[in-house]
Write a protein that holds these residues in place. Structure first.
Motif, PDB file in Angstrom:
ATOM      1  N   MET A   1     116.184  21.131  91.944  1.00 61.78           N
ATOM      2  CA  MET A   1     117.053  19.956  91.917  1.00 61.78           C
ATOM      3  C   MET A   1     117.356  19.529  93.351  1.00 61.78           C
ATOM      4  SD  MET A   1     120.851  19.495  90.205  1.00 61.78           S
ATOM      5  CE  MET A   1     120.174  19.749  88.563  1.00 61.78           C
ATOM      6  N   ASN A   2     117.313  18.219  93.604  1.00 59.35           N
ATOM      7  CA  ASN A   2     117.620  17.714  94.922  1.00 59.35           C
ATOM      8  C   ASN A   2     119.083  17.966  95.275  1.00 59.35           C
ATOM      9  OD1 ASN A   2     115.048  16.720  95.337  1.00 59.35           O
ATOM     10  ND2 ASN A   2     115.520  14.739  94.419  1.00 59.35           N
ATOM     11  N   SER A   3     119.335  18.202  96.562  1.00 61.94           N
ATOM     12  CA  SER A   3     120.693  18.463  97.032  1.00 61.94           C
ATOM     13  C   SER A   3     120.890  17.752  98.364  1.00 61.94           C
ATOM     14  CB  SER A   3     120.915  19.969  97.203  1.00 61.94           C
ATOM     15  OG  SER A   3     122.065  20.220  97.979  1.00 61.94           O
ATOM     16  N   LEU A   4     121.877  16.860  98.438  1.00 60.75           N
ATOM     17  CA  LEU A   4     122.160  16.162  99.685  1.00 60.75           C
ATOM     18  C   LEU A   4     122.608  17.143 100.760  1.00 60.75           C
ATOM     19  CD1 LEU A   4     122.311  13.464 101.148  1.00 60.75           C
ATOM     20  CD2 LEU A   4     124.629  13.145 100.250  1.00 60.75           C
ATOM     21  N   SER A   5     123.381  18.146 100.353  1.00 62.04           N
ATOM     22  CA  SER A   5     123.811  19.169 101.304  1.00 62.04           C
ATOM     23  C   SER A   5     122.608  19.883 101.907  1.00 62.04           C
ATOM     24  CB  SER A   5     124.728  20.172 100.599  1.00 62.04           C
ATOM     25  OG  SER A   5     125.131  21.188 101.497  1.00 62.04           O
ATOM     26  N   ARG A   6     121.599  20.166 101.084  1.00 60.36           N
ATOM     27  CA  ARG A   6     120.398  20.845 101.568  1.00 60.36           C
ATOM     28  C   ARG A   6     119.590  19.951 102.496  1.00 60.36           C
ATOM     29  NH1 ARG A   6     119.443  25.259 103.264  1.00 60.36           N
ATOM     30  NH2 ARG A   6     118.049  24.363 104.780  1.00 60.36           N
ATOM     31  N   LEU A   7     119.560  18.642 102.193  1.00 57.73           N
ATOM     32  CA  LEU A   7     118.853  17.707 103.068  1.00 57.73           C
ATOM     33  C   LEU A   7     119.505  17.650 104.447  1.00 57.73           C
ATOM     34  CD1 LEU A   7     118.128  14.743 100.615  1.00 57.73           C
ATOM     35  CD2 LEU A   7     116.463  16.328 101.598  1.00 57.73           C
ATOM     36  N   ALA A   9     121.315  19.996 105.777  1.00 53.32           N
ATOM     37  CA  ALA A   9     121.082  21.293 106.412  1.00 53.32           C
ATOM     38  C   ALA A   9     119.676  21.364 106.999  1.00 53.32           C
ATOM     39  CB  ALA A   9     121.293  22.415 105.397  1.00 53.32           C
ATOM     40  N   SER A  10     118.691  20.831 106.291  1.00 54.56           N
ATOM     41  CA  SER A  10     117.312  20.857 106.779  1.00 54.56           C
ATOM     42  C   SER A  10     117.155  20.030 108.043  1.00 54.56           C
ATOM     43  CB  SER A  10     116.361  20.327 105.688  1.00 54.56           C
ATOM     44  OG  SER A  10     116.368  21.167 104.572  1.00 54.56           O
ATOM     45  N   LEU A  11     117.817  18.867 108.073  1.00 52.96           N
ATOM     46  CA  LEU A  11     117.768  18.019 109.278  1.00 52.96           C
ATOM     47  C   LEU A  11     118.278  18.800 110.481  1.00 52.96           C
ATOM     48  CD1 LEU A  11     119.018  14.339 109.491  1.00 52.96           C
ATOM     49  CD2 LEU A  11     119.594  15.991 111.253  1.00 52.96           C
ATOM     50  N   HIS A  12     119.437  19.459 110.306  1.00 51.05           N
ATOM     51  CA  HIS A  12     120.020  20.215 111.413  1.00 51.05           C
ATOM     52  C   HIS A  12     119.152  21.401 111.804  1.00 51.05           C
ATOM     53  CE1 HIS A  12     122.677  22.517 113.931  1.00 51.05           C
ATOM     54  NE2 HIS A  12     122.481  23.541 113.123  1.00 51.05           N
ATOM     55  N   GLU A  13     118.678  22.146 110.810  1.00 50.92           N
ATOM     56  CA  GLU A  13     117.892  23.343 111.093  1.00 50.92           C
ATOM     57  C   GLU A  13     116.596  23.008 111.829  1.00 50.92           C
ATOM     58  OE1 GLU A  13     117.465  24.920 107.215  1.00 50.92           O
ATOM     59  OE2 GLU A  13     119.584  25.544 107.074  1.00 50.92           O
ATOM     60  N   ASP A  14     116.008  21.881 111.496  1.00 52.62           N
ATOM     61  CA  ASP A  14     114.771  21.470 112.161  1.00 52.62           C
ATOM     62  C   ASP A  14     115.027  21.158 113.629  1.00 52.62           C
ATOM     63  OD1 ASP A  14     111.941  20.682 112.121  1.00 52.62           O
ATOM     64  OD2 ASP A  14     112.703  18.659 112.429  1.00 52.62           O
ATOM     65  N   CYS A 205     128.385  24.065 110.938  1.00 58.83           N
ATOM     66  CA  CYS A 205     128.268  23.220 109.751  1.00 58.83           C
ATOM     67  C   CYS A 205     127.411  21.976 109.965  1.00 58.83           C
ATOM     68  CB  CYS A 205     129.651  22.818 109.228  1.00 58.83           C
ATOM     69  SG  CYS A 205     129.588  22.048 107.598  1.00 58.83           S
ATOM     70  N   LYS A 206     126.089  22.160 109.923  1.00 58.18           N
ATOM     71  CA  LYS A 206     125.133  21.048 109.941  1.00 58.18           C
ATOM     72  C   LYS A 206     125.418  20.088 111.101  1.00 58.18           C
ATOM     73  CE  LYS A 206     124.945  21.329 104.879  1.00 58.18           C
ATOM     74  NZ  LYS A 206     126.092  22.238 104.708  1.00 58.18           N
ATOM     75  N   THR A 207     125.482  20.634 112.305  1.00 57.55           N
ATOM     76  CA  THR A 207     125.958  19.893 113.478  1.00 57.55           C
ATOM     77  C   THR A 207     125.156  18.632 113.757  1.00 57.55           C
ATOM     78  OG1 THR A 207     126.746  21.942 114.472  1.00 57.55           O
ATOM     79  CG2 THR A 207     126.422  20.084 115.946  1.00 57.55           C
ATOM     80  N   ALA A 208     123.830  18.721 113.713  1.00 57.78           N
ATOM     81  CA  ALA A 208     122.999  17.551 114.040  1.00 57.78           C
ATOM     82  C   ALA A 208     123.248  16.420 113.058  1.00 57.78           C
ATOM     83  CB  ALA A 208     121.518  17.934 114.045  1.00 57.78           C
ATOM     84  N   ALA A 209     123.370  16.746 111.767  1.00 58.57           N
ATOM     85  CA  ALA A 209     123.637  15.723 110.765  1.00 58.57           C
ATOM     86  C   ALA A 209     125.022  15.117 110.970  1.00 58.57           C
ATOM     87  CB  ALA A 209     123.527  16.321 109.361  1.00 58.57           C
ATOM     88  N   ARG A 210     125.999  15.944 111.278  1.00 62.09           N
ATOM     89  CA  ARG A 210     127.354  15.432 111.537  1.00 62.09           C
ATOM     90  C   ARG A 210     127.359  14.505 112.751  1.00 62.09           C
ATOM     91  NH1 ARG A 210     132.511  17.161 110.088  1.00 62.09           N
ATOM     92  NH2 ARG A 210     131.688  19.054 109.126  1.00 62.09           N
ATOM     93  N   PHE A 211     126.600  14.882 113.792  1.00 58.14           N
ATOM     94  CA  PHE A 211     126.505  14.033 114.981  1.00 58.14           C
ATOM     95  C   PHE A 211     125.906  12.675 114.637  1.00 58.14           C
ATOM     96  CE2 PHE A 211     123.378  12.631 118.223  1.00 58.14           C
ATOM     97  CZ  PHE A 211     124.277  12.105 119.147  1.00 58.14           C
ATOM     98  N   LEU A 212     124.820  12.672 113.874  1.00 65.42           N
ATOM     99  CA  LEU A 212     124.180  11.409 113.495  1.00 65.42           C
ATOM    100  C   LEU A 212     125.143  10.505 112.723  1.00 65.42           C
ATOM    101  CD1 LEU A 212     120.535  12.166 112.326  1.00 65.42           C
ATOM    102  CD2 LEU A 212     121.246  10.529 114.071  1.00 65.42           C
ATOM    103  N   LEU A 213     125.828  11.071 111.745  1.00 67.93           N
ATOM    104  CA  LEU A 213     126.764  10.278 110.952  1.00 67.93           C
ATOM    105  C   LEU A 213     127.887   9.727 111.829  1.00 67.93           C
ATOM    106  CD1 LEU A 213     127.074  12.423 107.694  1.00 67.93           C
ATOM    107  CD2 LEU A 213     125.668  10.401 108.083  1.00 67.93           C
ATOM    108  N   ARG A 214     128.390  10.558 112.729  1.00 64.95           N
ATOM    109  CA  ARG A 214     129.478  10.113 113.613  1.00 64.95           C
ATOM    110  C   ARG A 214     129.004   9.011 114.540  1.00 64.95           C
ATOM    111  NH1 ARG A 214     134.698  10.339 113.250  1.00 64.95           N
ATOM    112  NH2 ARG A 214     134.364  12.370 112.247  1.00 64.95           N
ATOM    113  N   LEU A 215     127.808   9.166 115.116  1.00 65.22           N
ATOM    114  CA  LEU A 215     127.281   8.156 116.029  1.00 65.22           C
ATOM    115  C   LEU A 215     127.036   6.844 115.300  1.00 65.22           C
ATOM    116  CD1 LEU A 215     126.154   7.219 118.745  1.00 65.22           C
ATOM    117  CD2 LEU A 215     123.949   8.230 118.087  1.00 65.22           C
TER     118      LEU A 215
END
Length: 241
Positions: A1-7, A9-14, A205-215
């Motif tokens: 099942m798709n998960s936005l949280s997992r997406l 997390a994957s962005l940040h982990e990459d 906590c998914k720092t790269a994704a949080r940065f993108l959303l904030r920017l």
């Protein structure tokens, strides 16, 4: 099942994985720095809306002044009439700039001071703003949009990585050199609110994704850059050979 949280997390982990590999694999500081910048640029180029562009560049104004070399410049590409290019070097008109970032492998007091200087070199440039024509006449020139200043890194040299020592280093009485946002990929995110000297810290906590959303949220709040007076650059069409 798709998960936005997992997406997210994957962005940040990459991103963190790429930065870590660069740090561990490349020995030459310049090569390591260049590759780190490229990783951050790729993140923004892939995820920012297409009206924005992210490049390594210098910023130039209509008075002929240039900023320092900037690792990451986020600028308008929908309404900007020109971007200079000389070989691999890009020059962006000051009116087109939304945000500038200094990218490092790790940040400490020296890197924060250096980033402030780089950000100031852009904010100090002159920017034109023309009246905006419309069907019934014209609107007043738009006030100059704020230029976001930030730092990007994999690691922090402070202990704790995001805490009071970093907060103290970020403090400044000079709005031209203020740092608004920072992403320390392996540790967390910090950002100020409305140019104030009060910073919020988000650890992990998914720092790269949080940065993108904030920017992106900050870019939405800014809206569109002011209308450039393109003819203000005409006086440089002289034969200076």
């Amino acid at each position: 099942m798709n998960s936005l949280s997992r997406l997210f997390a994957s962005l940040h982990e990459d991103l963190e994985r790429q930065l870590s590999i660069t740090r561990e694999s490349l020995r030459h500081p310049s090569a390591k720095g260049d590759e780190s910048e490229s990783i951050w640029l790729a993140l923004l180029q892939n995820y920012l809306p297409t009206r924005y562009r992210a490049e390594r560049a210098q910023v130039v104004d209509s008075e002929g002044r240039f900023s320092d070399q900037i690792d990451v410049v986020v600028f308008d590409r929908q309404y900007s009439p020109f971007i200079f290019q000389l070989g691999n070097q890009r020059f962006v008109p000051a009116e087109s700039v939304y945000a500038v970032f200094e990218a490092k492998q790790s940040i400490g007091p020296r890197e924060i001071t250096y980033a402030k200087k780089k950000i100031c070199s852009v904010r100090a440039l002159f920017r034109t703003s023309l009246p905006i024509p419309h069907a019934g006449g014209e609107y007043e020139p738009k006030p100059l949009t704020p230029i976001i200043g930030g730092v990007l890194s994999l690691e922090s040299n402070w202990n704790p990585p995001l805490g009071e020592p970093l907060r103290k280093a970020l403090e400044t009485n000079d709005p031209m050199s203020r740092i608004d946002i920072g992403c320390i990929a392996s540790r967390g995110l910090f950002h100020s609110r409305d140019g104030a000297q009060t910073f919020e810290f988000h650890v992990g906590c998914k720092t790269a994704a949080r940065f993108l959303l904030r920017l992106i949220s900050e870019l939405q709040r800014i809206g569109t850059v002011q209308m450039i007076d393109i003819m203000a650059y005409e006086r440089w069409l002289v034969d200076d050979r």
